[in-house]
Design a protein around this motif. Structure first.
Motif, PDB file in Angstrom:
ATOM      1  N   GLU A   1       8.282   3.974  11.621  1.00 12.51           N
ATOM      2  CA  GLU A   1       9.681   3.703  11.198  1.00 12.51           C
ATOM      3  C   GLU A   1       9.694   2.952   9.871  1.00 12.51           C
ATOM      4  O   GLU A   1      10.454   3.285   8.955  1.00 12.51           O
ATOM      5  N   LEU A   2       8.845   1.911   9.800  1.00 13.12           N
ATOM      6  CA  LEU A   2       8.841   1.091   8.585  1.00 13.12           C
ATOM      7  C   LEU A   2       8.408   1.932   7.380  1.00 13.12           C
ATOM      8  O   LEU A   2       9.025   1.880   6.311  1.00 13.12           O
ATOM      9  N   VAL A   3       7.339   2.708   7.574  1.00  9.68           N
ATOM     10  CA  VAL A   3       6.804   3.488   6.449  1.00  9.68           C
ATOM     11  C   VAL A   3       7.840   4.516   5.985  1.00  9.68           C
ATOM     12  O   VAL A   3       8.071   4.679   4.777  1.00  9.68           O
ATOM     13  N   HIS A   4       8.499   5.185   6.914  1.00  6.88           N
ATOM     14  CA  HIS A   4       9.547   6.146   6.512  1.00  6.88           C
ATOM     15  C   HIS A   4      10.664   5.441   5.751  1.00  6.88           C
ATOM     16  O   HIS A   4      11.158   5.946   4.744  1.00  6.88           O
ATOM     17  N   PHE A   5      11.037   4.256   6.236  1.00  4.87           N
ATOM     18  CA  PHE A   5      12.098   3.491   5.572  1.00  4.87           C
ATOM     19  C   PHE A   5      11.695   3.156   4.127  1.00  4.87           C
ATOM     20  O   PHE A   5      12.459   3.369   3.184  1.00  4.87           O
ATOM     21  N   VAL A   6      10.468   2.648   3.973  1.00  2.90           N
ATOM     22  CA  VAL A   6      10.001   2.268   2.630  1.00  2.90           C
ATOM     23  C   VAL A   6       9.939   3.511   1.737  1.00  2.90           C
ATOM     24  O   VAL A   6      10.400   3.495   0.584  1.00  2.90           O
TER      25      VAL A   6
ATOM     26  N   THR B   1      11.294  -5.622  -3.295  1.00  3.54           N
ATOM     27  CA  THR B   1       9.834  -5.473  -3.394  1.00  3.54           C
ATOM     28  C   THR B   1       9.483  -4.219  -4.201  1.00  3.54           C
ATOM     29  O   THR B   1       8.636  -4.265  -5.105  1.00  3.54           O
ATOM     30  N   ILE B   2      10.157  -3.111  -3.903  1.00  6.18           N
ATOM     31  CA  ILE B   2       9.897  -1.865  -4.651  1.00  6.18           C
ATOM     32  C   ILE B   2      10.208  -2.087  -6.128  1.00  6.18           C
ATOM     33  O   ILE B   2       9.407  -1.715  -7.010  1.00  6.18           O
TER      34      ILE B   2
ATOM     35  N   HIS C   1      17.186 -12.525   4.022  1.00 10.97           N
ATOM     36  CA  HIS C   1      17.138 -11.146   3.521  1.00 10.97           C
ATOM     37  C   HIS C   1      16.979 -10.183   4.685  1.00 10.97           C
ATOM     38  O   HIS C   1      16.112 -10.375   5.536  1.00 10.97           O
ATOM     39  N   ASP C   2      17.793  -9.114   4.700  1.00 12.14           N
ATOM     40  CA  ASP C   2      17.515  -8.068   5.688  1.00 12.14           C
ATOM     41  C   ASP C   2      16.475  -7.112   5.095  1.00 12.14           C
ATOM     42  O   ASP C   2      16.076  -7.243   3.924  1.00 12.14           O
ATOM     43  N   LEU C   3      16.050  -6.155   5.909  1.00 10.43           N
ATOM     44  CA  LEU C   3      14.949  -5.282   5.482  1.00 10.43           C
ATOM     45  C   LEU C   3      15.314  -4.484   4.228  1.00 10.43           C
ATOM     46  O   LEU C   3      14.485  -4.309   3.326  1.00 10.43           O
ATOM     47  N   LEU C   4      16.552  -4.047   4.157  1.00 10.86           N
ATOM     48  CA  LEU C   4      16.987  -3.245   3.002  1.00 10.86           C
ATOM     49  C   LEU C   4      16.898  -4.071   1.715  1.00 10.86           C
ATOM     50  O   LEU C   4      16.310  -3.629   0.716  1.00 10.86           O
ATOM     51  N   GLN C   5      17.431  -5.284   1.748  1.00 11.30           N
ATOM     52  CA  GLN C   5      17.381  -6.143   0.554  1.00 11.30           C
ATOM     53  C   GLN C   5      15.935  -6.461   0.178  1.00 11.30           C
ATOM     54  O   GLN C   5      15.552  -6.390  -0.993  1.00 11.30           O
ATOM     55  N   GLY C   6      15.153  -6.828   1.190  1.00 12.13           N
ATOM     56  CA  GLY C   6      13.772  -7.240   0.925  1.00 12.13           C
ATOM     57  C   GLY C   6      12.929  -6.088   0.397  1.00 12.13           C
ATOM     58  O   GLY C   6      12.174  -6.244  -0.572  1.00 12.13           O
ATOM     59  N   ILE C   7      13.058  -4.935   1.031  1.00 18.70           N
ATOM     60  CA  ILE C   7      12.235  -3.790   0.605  1.00 18.70           C
ATOM     61  C   ILE C   7      12.676  -3.304  -0.775  1.00 18.70           C
ATOM     62  O   ILE C   7      11.834  -3.011  -1.638  1.00 18.70           O
ATOM     63  N   ASP C   8      13.976  -3.254  -1.041  1.00 20.26           N
ATOM     64  CA  ASP C   8      14.427  -2.833  -2.371  1.00 20.26           C
ATOM     65  C   ASP C   8      13.938  -3.798  -3.454  1.00 20.26           C
ATOM     66  O   ASP C   8      13.498  -3.369  -4.523  1.00 20.26           O
TER      67      ASP C   8
ATOM     68  N   LEU D   1       0.841  -1.205   0.000  1.00 20.52           N
ATOM     69  CA  LEU D   1       0.000   0.000   0.000  1.00 20.52           C
ATOM     70  C   LEU D   1       0.878   1.257   0.000  1.00 20.52           C
ATOM     71  O   LEU D   1       0.658   2.195  -0.779  1.00 20.52           O
ATOM     72  N   VAL D   2       1.914   1.227   0.822  1.00 22.25           N
ATOM     73  CA  VAL D   2       2.810   2.393   0.910  1.00 22.25           C
ATOM     74  C   VAL D   2       3.557   2.580  -0.418  1.00 22.25           C
ATOM     75  O   VAL D   2       3.641   3.695  -0.948  1.00 22.25           O
ATOM     76  N   ILE D   3       4.055   1.481  -0.982  1.00 21.65           N
ATOM     77  CA  ILE D   3       4.819   1.597  -2.237  1.00 21.65           C
ATOM     78  C   ILE D   3       3.930   2.152  -3.347  1.00 21.65           C
ATOM     79  O   ILE D   3       4.288   3.107  -4.051  1.00 21.65           O
ATOM     80  N   VAL D   4       2.747   1.561  -3.480  1.00 25.93           N
ATOM     81  CA  VAL D   4       1.871   1.923  -4.597  1.00 25.93           C
ATOM     82  C   VAL D   4       1.371   3.356  -4.438  1.00 25.93           C
ATOM     83  O   VAL D   4       1.354   4.137  -5.398  1.00 25.93           O
ATOM     84  N   ARG D   5       1.009   3.724  -3.224  1.00 29.60           N
ATOM     85  CA  ARG D   5       0.496   5.091  -3.025  1.00 29.60           C
ATOM     86  C   ARG D   5       1.632   6.105  -3.168  1.00 29.60           C
ATOM     87  O   ARG D   5       1.420   7.202  -3.697  1.00 29.60           O
TER      88      ARG D   5
END
Ligand code: NAD
Ligand code: DAU
Length: 351
Positions: free
Chosen positions: A257-262, A320-321, A311-318, A199-203
């Protein structure tokens, strides 16, 4: 292997991993194609000889019974569920029907089909995929573990807790070789954009406002979906009948924190000025009964089966984006429900 709910987020990631790795196993995907089921997720295995899709409801005893007769499954991996907490607040009864009745139906049909004399030989396995939400809401300290008493607080988590109890009851009462895994919040490719990360990525991509419930202080434990699928494979291969395994990302963050990171990673991917998308965040009315904190102790699955998140959060979120940016067609289709319904209908008519 019968895989239920394989057209959804985690089920499709699981099938995309498993079908090519195990060419001698026939994977039958039983999915009723709710708003969350999307056959486009399975395009890479659609034509594989060891993959087959069946359009049907897990609560339909006749369909399940006939599938057992036709394919003589030895393994079930049960993902199918209504999975979104906010929807469970709006209309709880479909959660009871699918998550409770559907699970009990599968258990009962497995019992009817399988030979009890072989329950202890390792021939069969019923893997019930569940959630850490069954344990309730943590305060500021501590972790959930396999022995934490159940304390579900939303219609979704109550329905999953009920399903877990039924699964274990079939294990205790009839000796059915049942395993339950309780996993923390997943994110990754193919997740329906009602859940927080997509939701955060798409919006953010569209520069739309991003609603954060309450003060954004609630805490979740985030796991990349590929790591969850690897855990499921490991448990299938090496886990013991009758056991429960807690699976988690060991990556706890407040929602803010998560939303700011994403958002910062989206800005980077789209060459926007650093921090620009944070302005999209808007604090809104809280979710009713909002659980404060989830955090899973994964020491059992680490110690006994050697699994850990890769996967750490950086790898996983990148990753995913990147997937959401590269899959605009998918996004258009899931957001335009009529298109997705058309695609699913065409596919069902073809098979
Ligand atoms: P999802 O909502 O993306 O997919 C659910 C799938 O089940 C869809 O394909 C849907 O069409 C299908 N389905 C729903 N009702 C059905 C029915 N009656 N008969 C047949 N198919 C039906 O869900 P997900 O996020 O992939 O979750 C999969 C499983 O993992 C669920 O059991 C969920 O409780 C559990 N889980 C999810 C998470 C998470 O973070 N997403 C974490 C832990 C556990
Ligand atoms: O813990 C595992 C569970 O994680 C799974 O069993 C569920 O199927 C899955 O949906 C997920 O449940 P959550 O309720 O934790 O996930 P969701 O993405 O809906 O919300 C994550 C957090 O973000 C939660 O604290 C609510 C908050 N949130 C969510 C949305 C959709 C917001 O603040 N704003 C939002 O718009």
């Amino acid at each position: 292997m019968l895989v239920t709910g394989g057209a959804g987020f985690i089920g499709s990631n699981f099938l995309l991993r498993m079908a090519p790795r195990y060419p001698k196993v026939l994977f039958v995907n039983l999915d009723s194609l709710t708003y969350a089921g999307n056959l486009m997720n399975l395009a890479p295995v659609e034509k594989a000889e060891n993959y087959f899709f069946v359009h049907g409801d897990i609560s339909d005893r006749n369909i399940v019974r006939n599938l057992f007769r036709e394919y003589a499954f030895s393994t079930i991996v049960h993902f199918a569920a209504e999975s979104h907490v906010d929807r469970s607040v709006q209309s709880p009864l479909s959660f009871v029907e699918t998550n409770v009745l559907g699970t009990a139906t599968l258990l009962e049909e497995a019992r009817a089909a399988w030979n009890p004399d072989e329950f202890e030989t390792g021939r069969y396995r019923f893997h019930h995929v569940s959630t850490d939400e069954v344990y309730g809401s943590l305060g500021p300290e501590g972790l959930f573990s396999e022995t934490t008493p159940y304390d579900p607080r939303s219609p979704y988590s109550a329905s999953k807790a009920s399903a877990d109890h039924f699964a274990r009851a079939w294990g205790q009462t009839y000796g059915l070789p049942v395993v339950v895994s309780n996993c923390s919040n997943n994110y990754g490719p193919r997740q329906f954009p009602e859940k927080l990360v997509p939701l955060v990525i798409v919006r953010a991509m569209k520069e739309n406002e991003i609603p954060i419930y309450g003060k954004g202080e609630n805490i979740r434990d985030w796991l990349f979906v590929a790591d969850h699928c690897e855990a499921l494979e490991t448990i299938l291969l090496s886990g013991a009948d009758g056991e429960t395994y807690g699976v988690g990302g060991e990556t706890c963050r407040t929602n803010l924190e998560l939303v700011h990171f994403v958002l910062d990673r989206v800005d980077r991917a789209l060459n926007r000025p650093e921090g620009a998308s944070r302005a999209l965040v808007s604090l809104v009315k809280d979710r009713p009964g909002h659980d404060y904190r989830y955090a899973m102790d994964t020491s059992k699955v680490r110690r006994e089966l050697g699994w850990r998140p890769r996967h750490d959060l950086l790898q996983g979120i990148d990753a995913t984006i990147a997937w959401y940016l590269e899959n605009e067609e998918w996004l258009k289709a899931v957001l335009d429900e009529s298109w997705r319904r058309w695609y699913n209908e065409q596919y069902v008519a073809r098979t």
